[in-house]
Design an enzyme around this catalytic site. Sequence first.
Site: not given
Length: 411
Positions: A283, A163, A158-161
């Site tokens: 990235r 969960g 996952g990404s973007g915090s």
Amino acid sequence: MTKRALILVEGHSGIGLLYVKAARRLGLHPITLSANPTQYDYLMAEGIEAIRVDTDNLDALIHECARVRATFDISGITGFSGADESACVMASELCRRFDLPGPNPASIERCCNKFTQRQLLAKAGVPVPAYRLARNATDAERAAEEIGLPVVLKPVVGSGSSGVQLCRNADELAEHTAYLLGGDHIWRSSPSLLVEEFAQGAHYGAQMMGNAVIGISATGFGPPPQFVYRESIFPVALTDEEYERLADVSLSCLRALDLGWGPSNVELRWTKLGPIVIEVNPRVGGAPTPRLVQVAYGVDLVTEHIKAVIGDEWDLRRRHSYTAAARLLIADRDGTLEWISGDSQAAAVEGIIEAKFYVEPKMPIVRKGDYRDWIGHLIAVSPSFAQTTTILQDAVDLIDWSIAPFPTPSE
């Protein structure tokens, strides 16, 4: 002469527009391949060509790229991180298939799995928090007992915090585990969790291109238990020795993960034991990081990344040295946004170069505990750390908003 195209696998709400504009400045025709192009407003606003395709299907992507190649000269392919960063992996696979510059797909895929990433870093002697893999509530409870509360519980992919949550006691651990595994959290792969020691200390982010550290920022978060980014400042106020330690640890991550082609960013905390690596992302950092680096140093990470993608020589020389800082504005409650005030006054403050809201009055606000809770941002720049932080706070103090609670069923 055949037009040169840049293929972008998926889009990005924060930095996608920067990529398509940079591509055009470099004489490229940007084409976005996306499972749902309509979710990216800038594509229609900028008249960007978009092709609807299943971006989880490599064969489908190869087919579409082959069709594009019948009309355009494909100069490069890259991708943005999505819910599980699979677009970055797919883009690197496409580079390999079409003999274009790009990172090693296996390295990107290993890096995007947080458990595998932890294993590789630990094996190489890179300092990381204690961690365990969990596939169910029993695993998570056992892992927390072994590591010791509080722990950070997050999806392995996952990404973007999204969960990610701090669990300070057994009840919070059980509640968040139930949320992640109970069907409310969206999984695009087999559900698995990472239970991790809560590394306490100042948080830093190293922005890198190839094997060069471009800059290191200090970052801050909103209130726990979530980890929603709230502020970032370049360059960070560090001694030369502290900077070198953070840079050395960040570079050791690239060696351990077999990265070093193109952009990456490393998140660290400075604990009582020194720098600890929280995460490595293969990235460019998300918004507003590229803008901060550009105004602080004169280095355009997005443009230089595209140059690497199309096989041109990049230029990472710093052209100036200012202090740039961003404040992310975070919704304080769920409900309907009634009004926003002070944004035009904040934008007029000398030293503020961006004051932007992502929402408008009458829009519903439903917090997710991640980057989707941002409702706007401010960016300030000046020659000094103290001046920049003062400018930013003065502008933030001018802004206010009101969110009315959603009506209850009885209303």
